[in-house]
Design a protein around this motif. Structure first.
Motif, PDB file in Angstrom:
ATOM      1  N   GLN A 106      20.696 -52.036  52.548  1.00 39.57           N
ATOM      2  CA  GLN A 106      20.092 -53.103  51.869  1.00 39.57           C
ATOM      3  C   GLN A 106      18.579 -53.074  51.769  1.00 39.57           C
ATOM      4  O   GLN A 106      18.049 -53.701  50.753  1.00 39.57           O
ATOM      5  N   ALA A 107      17.894 -52.265  52.667  1.00 35.26           N
ATOM      6  CA  ALA A 107      16.290 -52.314  52.400  1.00 35.26           C
ATOM      7  C   ALA A 107      15.999 -51.429  51.333  1.00 35.26           C
ATOM      8  O   ALA A 107      14.731 -51.615  50.597  1.00 35.26           O
TER       9      ALA A 107
ATOM     10  N   ASP B 169       5.782 -52.988  51.571  1.00 31.63           N
ATOM     11  CA  ASP B 169       5.848 -52.877  50.302  1.00 31.63           C
ATOM     12  C   ASP B 169       4.488 -51.959  49.747  1.00 31.63           C
ATOM     13  O   ASP B 169       3.671 -52.514  49.398  1.00 31.63           O
TER      14      ASP B 169
ATOM     15  N   GLU C 101      13.549 -52.579  57.234  1.00 32.02           N
ATOM     16  CA  GLU C 101      12.480 -53.411  56.634  1.00 32.02           C
ATOM     17  C   GLU C 101      11.042 -52.347  56.703  1.00 32.02           C
ATOM     18  O   GLU C 101      10.642 -51.900  57.882  1.00 32.02           O
TER      19      GLU C 101
ATOM     20  N   ALA D 161      16.916 -51.277  48.165  1.00 32.27           N
ATOM     21  CA  ALA D 161      17.044 -51.828  46.832  1.00 32.27           C
ATOM     22  C   ALA D 161      15.503 -52.883  46.691  1.00 32.27           C
ATOM     23  O   ALA D 161      14.841 -53.061  45.697  1.00 32.27           O
ATOM     24  N   GLY D 162      15.276 -53.359  47.919  1.00 34.26           N
ATOM     25  CA  GLY D 162      13.949 -54.265  48.000  1.00 34.26           C
ATOM     26  C   GLY D 162      12.624 -53.770  48.307  1.00 34.26           C
ATOM     27  O   GLY D 162      11.772 -54.495  48.109  1.00 34.26           O
ATOM     28  N   TRP D 163      12.572 -52.538  48.621  1.00 35.38           N
ATOM     29  CA  TRP D 163      11.198 -51.779  49.037  1.00 35.38           C
ATOM     30  C   TRP D 163      10.717 -51.351  47.456  1.00 35.38           C
ATOM     31  O   TRP D 163      11.424 -50.590  46.778  1.00 35.38           O
ATOM     32  N   ASN D 164       9.433 -51.627  47.613  1.00 36.70           N
ATOM     33  CA  ASN D 164       8.827 -51.670  46.344  1.00 36.70           C
ATOM     34  C   ASN D 164       7.344 -50.929  46.687  1.00 36.70           C
ATOM     35  O   ASN D 164       6.196 -51.523  46.912  1.00 36.70           O
TER      36      ASN D 164
END
Length: 587
Positions: free
Chosen positions: A88-89, A162, A159, A91-94
């Motif tokens: 899940q993390a 970023d 988490e 896709a959101g890590w930038n």
């Protein structure tokens, strides 16, 4: 100076001040100038690093350490680092949102209450998404915390920040500082914005990506871009026979000739930093962008009229000798033929505007400013007129001019400094945080009028303040913002004698090492980044009274002594037959 700064200085600093670099020979007579040897800096490819993916059965601390290690893969890529994150993390890590550099990192530790993993960073500093230096991380952000989960029987990070999180030494070997060129708010002059970008063959693509991102909200009122929003670069920017083929994807709408000209000006000034590029061709969508007359190839040395150091700015030196304004090369200084060169107005300092048409002089008591022409044409009565534009001040410092012929003044009053700007014949106060009301020793404004530099003394210690200048839509100065304080831990208490521009993105500081005997010149980047700190350390064993510096690449940088000049590049000593005060370049 932090360990991170010292590491970055070593690898990056020579990129900013080519104008002050060079091998120095000791003169046979005169002051001795000692300069760090020049090094030919070539674009060398750093060693490749393969990232190691997570291994079966690793502990939670090992997973966090592996994640940080994987971000040091080179060429730069974060695919392997992503594997340390929970599904899940991922896709959101930038990691493109920011960069964090650190001198060292403690071993990951486990919080027995929460199971979270903490890593304390030493001397962490950050950069924004474009690579713009943001400074040291706040104290409450210097320890990274990772929440962990178990997936398929293996620890993973739930988490992550970023950011690309890497050692400072790794970063200095694989990134370099360049400038993105935007326009000032009035669209009259280009403004260089320093950023760090990865080294390598994709420099052109990286530079265009940075331009397309725009100056950002933080620079609203300071800079603007003419490249339309919503565009992106094609797969890359190929360069063949010196011509960069730029293909931008997206809809730019209908653009008039003026906008096209300024778009291309931003592109060529930015891409001229890539030595292999001589010219550019631009396509937006399927349409080739052409200048009036059908020109489709634009050379990187075109658009000189937008030069951030001032279009056709004078390269001569100006100063006061026997109360008269003199100008010329160091060994050929002669009285100007305008009113200040013919009549002694009792001036203690003088500044000449960029085109060398007007001079502003501070009277000997420091209370008044008079303005007049630098040159006078025979028979022109107006050219001989001298106008008093300021009176009743307390102690005015040497003025500064910017490209728009705004005159900047600092009055050292009994309650501290007052910053004043004269534009369109009117005087107005400018509130400058950290400067207004303080004990100011030096103050300069950049030629593009978007930056200022000031030296402020507090309890016997000098600090360098760097900030930005905001204007309204008509170009009228409004306020100073984003003020940063630069200190020098290795030499405090620092006593600064003078400052001068040495490029559009760097400043030289003159300080005393041994009062009255030994002086040092060091350079500082305008954004306060480590790349400019101590880019060059030059010492002169003679009493130096000031600097004569210019942001124009072709200009020589001088230390001014009581009897002459010392060329800081060649160490050549130039004697002056008569003493000249307030000696410097235009601006």
């Amino acid at each position: 100076m932090s360990r991170t700064r010292r590491v970055l200085v070593t690898a990056c600093s020579l990129l900013l001040l080519a104008g002050l670099s060079g091998c120095v020979e000791l003169p046979e007579s005169g002051p001795v100038v000692e300069t760090e040897p020049s090094v030919e800096v070539e674009e060398q490819q750093a060693a490749a690093i393969d990232a190691v993916p997570p291994q079966e059965g690793e502990t939670a601390p090992a997973i966090v350490k592996g994640f940080l290690d994987a971000m040091t893969a080179y060429p730069v890529q974060t695919d392997v680092a992503t594997q340390f994150l929970a599904q899940q993390a991922q896709a959101g890590w930038n990691p493109d949102d920011a960069t964090i550099t650190y001198a060292s990192a403690d071993d990951p530790t486990v919080d027995p209450r929460t199971g979270e993993i903490s890593v304390a960073l030493s001397d962490p500093e950050s950069l924004d998404a474009r690579g713009g230096w943001q400074g040291p991380l706040p104290a409450d952000q210097q320890t990274l915390t990772f929440r962990m989960v178990v997936e398929d029987g293996e620890y993973r990070i739930a988490e992550a920040p970023d950011a690309l999180i890497v050692p400072a030494q790794w970063f200095s070997q694989r990134f370099r500082q360049v400038s993105l060129y935007f326009f000032d708010r009035t669209s009259q002059i280009l403004v260089p914005e320093p950023v760090f970008v990865p080294r390598g063959r994709q420099l052109a693509t990286t530079l265009i990506d940075g331009l397309l991102a725009g100056p950002g909200e933080k620079l609203a009122g300071v800079a603007r871009s003419f490249l339309p929003g919503g565009l992106s670069v094609g797969l890359s920017v190929p360069v063949a026979e010196g011509v960069a083929e730029i293909n931008l994807v997206g809809d730019a709408g209908q653009q008039n000739d003026e906008v096209v000209e300024k778009m291309l000006a931003q592109l060529v000034w930015t891409l001229r930093q890539e030595p292999s590029i001589d010219a550019v061709r631009l396509r937006i969508g399927d349409e080739e962008v052409r200048l009036p007359g059908g020109v489709s190839e634009y050379r990187v040395d075109d658009a000189p009229e937008f030069d951030p150091t001032g279009y056709q700015a004078s390269l001569l030196l100006y100063g006061l000798r026997g109360g008269l304004l003199v100008s010329g090369e160091p060994d050929t200084l002669a009285p100007a033929d305008g009113p200040f060169g013919e009549t002694d107005y009792g001036l203690r300092s003088v500044a000449v505007n960029l085109r060398a048409t007007s001079a502003a002089g501070v009277t000997s008591d420091g209370t008044s400013v008079v303005v007049g022409a630098v040159r006078a044409e025979a028979g022109e009565e107006e050219a001989q007129r001298v106008e008093q534009v300021v009176s009743g001040a307390t102690s005015l410092m040497t003025p500064s001019w910017d490209f728009a012929d705004r005159l900047w003044l600092v009055d050292r009053t009994r309650t501290g400094a007052r910053v004043i700007v004269r534009e369109d014949g009117r005087l107005s106060d400018v509130q400058v945080p950290g400067v207004t009301g303080e004990n100011v020793r030096s103050f300069l404004v950049s030629r593009d009028a978007t930056r200022f530099a000031a030296v402020v003394r507090d309890a016997g210690v000098d600090r360098l303040l760097l900030g930005r200048v905001k204007v309204d839509f008509r170009g009228r100065v409004r306020r100073a913002v984003d003020v940063r304080t630069i200190t020098f831990e290795d030499t405090e208490p620092l006593r600064v004698t003078d400052i001068a521009w040495t490029s559009a993105t760097s400043i030289a500081l003159l300080s005393q090492v041994v009062p009255g005997e030994l002086f040092e010149v060091r350079t500082v980047a305008v954004d306060g980044s480590p790349a400019g700190v101590e880019a060059l350390s030059t010492t002169v064993n003679e009493q130096v009274v000031g600097l004569a510096g210019s942001p124009v690449p072709e200009a020589q940088q001088y230390a001014v002594t009581r009897n002459g000049l010392v060329d800081l590049t060649t160490s050549r000593v130039i004697g002056l037959e008569e003493a000249v005060t307030s000696l410097g370049y235009v601006g």
